[in-house]
Enzyme design. Structure first.
Site, short mmCIF file in Angstrom:
data_model
loop_
_atom_site.label_atom_id
_atom_site.label_comp_id
_atom_site.label_asym_id
_atom_site.label_seq_id
_atom_site.Cartn_x
_atom_site.Cartn_y
_atom_site.Cartn_z
N LYS A 106 -9.10 -0.96 5.76
CA LYS A 106 -9.12 -1.64 4.54
C LYS A 106 -8.17 -2.90 4.16
O LYS A 106 -8.62 -3.80 3.41
CB LYS A 106 -8.85 -0.59 3.39
CG LYS A 106 -10.08 0.47 3.26
CD LYS A 106 -9.76 1.61 2.36
CE LYS A 106 -9.09 2.61 2.88
NZ LYS A 106 -8.73 3.80 2.38
N HIS B 291 0.90 -1.15 0.01
CA HIS B 291 -0.03 -0.01 -0.07
C HIS B 291 0.85 1.22 -0.03
O HIS B 291 1.82 1.40 0.52
CB HIS B 291 -0.91 0.01 1.37
CG HIS B 291 -1.85 1.07 1.31
ND1 HIS B 291 -2.94 1.14 0.60
CD2 HIS B 291 -1.66 2.39 2.11
CE1 HIS B 291 -3.60 2.54 0.70
NE2 HIS B 291 -3.03 3.16 1.71
N SER C 133 -8.30 4.26 8.80
CA SER C 133 -8.94 4.16 7.48
C SER C 133 -8.05 3.13 6.62
O SER C 133 -8.30 2.21 6.14
CB SER C 133 -8.83 5.52 6.75
OG SER C 133 -8.87 5.69 5.69
N ASP D 57 -15.65 3.13 6.12
CA ASP D 57 -14.43 4.00 5.86
C ASP D 57 -14.94 5.15 4.59
O ASP D 57 -14.54 6.02 4.31
CB ASP D 57 -13.21 3.27 5.54
CG ASP D 57 -12.19 4.37 4.97
OD1 ASP D 57 -11.53 5.15 5.76
OD2 ASP D 57 -11.54 4.12 3.79
N ARG E 127 -14.68 13.29 5.61
CA ARG E 127 -13.38 13.87 5.99
C ARG E 127 -12.82 14.82 4.92
O ARG E 127 -12.21 15.91 5.39
CB ARG E 127 -12.22 12.76 6.25
CG ARG E 127 -12.35 12.25 7.73
CD ARG E 127 -11.72 10.89 7.85
NE ARG E 127 -10.19 11.15 7.83
CZ ARG E 127 -9.38 10.22 7.42
NH1 ARG E 127 -9.61 9.10 7.18
NH2 ARG E 127 -8.08 10.68 7.36
N1 URA Z 1 -5.35 6.84 2.47
C1 URA Z 1 -6.31 6.23 3.15
O1 URA Z 1 -6.93 5.33 2.62
N2 URA Z 1 -6.91 6.93 4.25
C2 URA Z 1 -6.55 7.81 4.72
O2 URA Z 1 -7.12 8.54 5.78
C3 URA Z 1 -5.44 8.45 4.25
C4 URA Z 1 -4.78 7.98 3.08
#
Ligand code: URA
Length: 423
Positions: free
Chosen positions: A186, A81, A182, A160, A167
Site C-alpha cells: 500500500k 504509517h 500488506s 490486499d 485473513r
Molecule cells: N496493517 C495492514 O495494513 N496490513 C496488515 O497485514 C496488518 C496491519
C-alpha cells in the site's frame, strides 16, 4: 499452473517461485482461486513462513494488482504509517508538524477494524470533514498547503483489500510475511519515497513481542530498498493505551491538546520523535536539527495552525465536535501505583460501546469512548476516579467492572519506555 500443487508446496515448506506467486495473486483477484483454497495457502504461509525473496515478489505482485499514485513531481514528500494501536492519534499531530516545516505529507488513511482505531473515522467525527478527496484535489492541496489526508484515491492494491478481508476471518492476520507485504504494497502504491513506520508492539498491538517487531522492521526496510524507498521504523510500546483519550471525537480533542502543549507526556514524546524522523527524511537534514525544528514547530504554535488550516480546507468544523450523553466515572476499588492499563481490554470495551466496528458494515458512534484520569505510575487511592466512560446509554455494573479489570496495580513505580528502538 495449479493452486493445489502450490498449496502442497507451501505446506511442505518449499519455496514458491515468482510465476507461482504472480499466479496466486492474479487468480485470486479474478476469482479463479476460491476463498477456501486461498485460506489454506495463507495458513500454510502463517505456519511455514516465506523467504525474503518470496515476500519481495509477493509485495510487487500486490502493488501491480492496481493503480499507483505518482508523486514523483512533488519534492520532499514523506509518509507515515502506524501498524495500529489503542488511542493512537499521532498521525494528525506529526503530519501537521512535518507539513508546518515544509515537508509534503500525502496521507492516505484507513478506517478502524477491530479494537484499534482508524484515522479516517477520527476525522469523520469532526462535523463536515471531507475524507474522500479526488486525486487532483489531493495532489493540489499537498502542493499548495503541504498536507492532505484522504481515505483513498483510485483503486490501489485491490489484491490486499481482498486478501486482508480473508485473513481477518481465517486467523491469518498475524503472519510477519503477510503483514510486511500488506503494509509495504500500500505504501509503495501510494507513491512516497520516504516513509516513517510506527511499529507498535505489546498487548494492544498486532505484534506482541520485540523480536518479531525487529524482524518485521528489517523486512519492511528491505522491501523499501528494492523500491527505492527510505524507511525508518520506530518500534514503540503498545501495552497501554496511548495518551488519555480513546474514541474518535475524544481523540481529536487530544490532538488539539498535544498541539497546544497540553498533551500527555508519553504521547507528546512519541509525537516529537515520529515528527523528527519525518522531518529528517522529508527535508534531508540531520536527525538532531530535525528534533530542534520539530520542538520549535510545536512550541511556536505553527503545527497547530497547520492542523486547523487543513481541517478548514477539508470543510471540518472543530467548534461543532459533539459529546456523548452520559459520562460515568470509574472509581478504583484498590490503592497503589498503576502498573498497567490493558490496551486490548480498553480497546475492545470502547469498540463494544460503538467507538469501533466488529465488522465492516457497522456504524460508528463518534462521541463514545473513555478518558483516562490516571495513567501508568500514578498513585491511586481507593475510591479515586481513574477514568470516565463516555457513552450514549447507561453503563451496567458488569461493564463498570470490565473497565476496572483492565487496570492492574503495584506497590512501586516501574520503568517504561514508550520508544523501544529506531531502525
Ligand atoms: N496493517 C495492514 O495494513 N496490513 C496488515 O497485514 C496488518 C496491519
Amino acid at each position: 499452473m495449479n493452486i493445489i500443487d502450490i498449496i502442497n508446496k507451501k505446506r511442505l515448506n518449499k519455496i514458491l517461485n515468482d510465476s507461482e506467486i504472480e499466479y496466486v495473486v492474479n487468480s485470486y483477484l479474478n476469482d479463479e482461486i476460491k476463498d477456501y483454497q486461498m485460506s489454506s495457502l495463507l495458513m500454510a504461509i502463517c505456519l511455514n513462513g516465506m523467504t525474503d525473496e518470496e515476500i519481495i515478489t509477493l509485495t510487487k505482485c500486490m502493488v501491480d494488482s492496481g493503480e499507483k499514485l505518482d508523486l514523483s513531481k512533488i519534492k520532499n514528500v514523506v509518509d507515515k504509517h502506524s501498524t495500529g494501536g489503542v488511542g493512537d492519534k499521532t498521525t494528525l499531530v506529526v503530519s501537521s508538524i512535518a507539513a508546518s516545516l515544509g515537508c509534503k505529507v500525502a496521507k492516505m488513511s484507513g478506517r478502524s477494524l477491530g479494537f484499534t482505531g482508524g484515522t479516517i473515522d477520527k476525522l469523520e467525527s469532526i462535523p463536515g470533514f471531507k475524507t474522500k478527496l479526488t486525486e487532483k484535489n489531493f495532489i493540489n492541496q499537498i502542493k499548495k498547503n503541504n498536507f492532505a489526508i484522504t481515505s483513498q484515491t483510485g483503486n490501489l492494491v485491490p489484491a490486499d483489500k481482498k486478501i486482508y478481508a480473508l485473513r481477518d476471518v481465517t486467523g491469518t492476520v498475524e503472519s510477519i510475511p503477510l503483514i510486511a507485504s500488506s503494509i509495504m504494497s500500500k505504501k509503495i502504491a501510494s507513491g512516497a519515497k520516504k516513509l516513517v513506520i510506527d511499529l507498535k508492539v505489546g498487548k494492544g498491538a498486532l505484534i506482541k513481542n520485540e523480536n518479531d517487531a525487529l524482524t518485521l522492521a528489517k523486512l519492511m526496510k528491505k522491501i523499501g530498498e528494492t523500491h527505492n524507498i527510505d524507511v525508518v521504523c520506530v518500534i514503540t510500546n503498545m501495552d497501554n493505551p496511548l495518551g488519555f483519550n480513546i474514541g474518535n471525537s475524544l481523540e481529536i480533542k487530544e490532538v488539539i491538546d498535544v498541539l497546544t502543549l497540553k498533551g500527555e507526556e508519553n504521547l507528546t514524546k512519541l509525537c516529537l520523535e515520529l515528527g523528527a524522523q519525518m522531518v529528517m527524511l522529508g527535508l534531508n537534514i540531520d536527525e538532531n536539527e530535525a528534533r530542534i525544528k520539530v520542538k520549535e514547530s510545536l512550541e511556536s504554535g505553527i503545527a497547530y495552525q497547520k492542523f486547523k488550516e487543513i481541517v478548514e480546507l477539508q470543510n471540518g468544523q472543530l467548534e461543532l465536535l459533539e459529546e456523548a450523553k452520559y459520562k460515568t466515572p470509574i472509581k478504583s476499588k484498590q490503592s497503589g501505583f498503576i502498573f498497567e492499563i490493558d490496551a486490548y481490554k480498553i480497546g475492545n470495551f470502547c469498540m463494544k460501546l460503538g467507538a469501533g466496528r466488529i465488522n465492516k458494515d457497522l456504524k460508528i458512534d463518534y462521541t463514545v469512548g473513555m478518558v483516562l484520569k490516571k495513567t501508568i505510575n500514578d498513585y491511586v487511592k481507593t475510591d479515586e476516579e481513574i477514568a470516565i466512560v463516555h457513552s450514549n446509554r447507561k453503563l451496567t455494573e458488569e461493564e463498570i467492572n470490565e473497565v476496572l479489570e483492565a487496570f492492574s496495580f503495584s506497590s512501586k513505580k516501574q520503568e517504561i519506555e514508550i520508544i523501544k528502538k529506531i531502525i
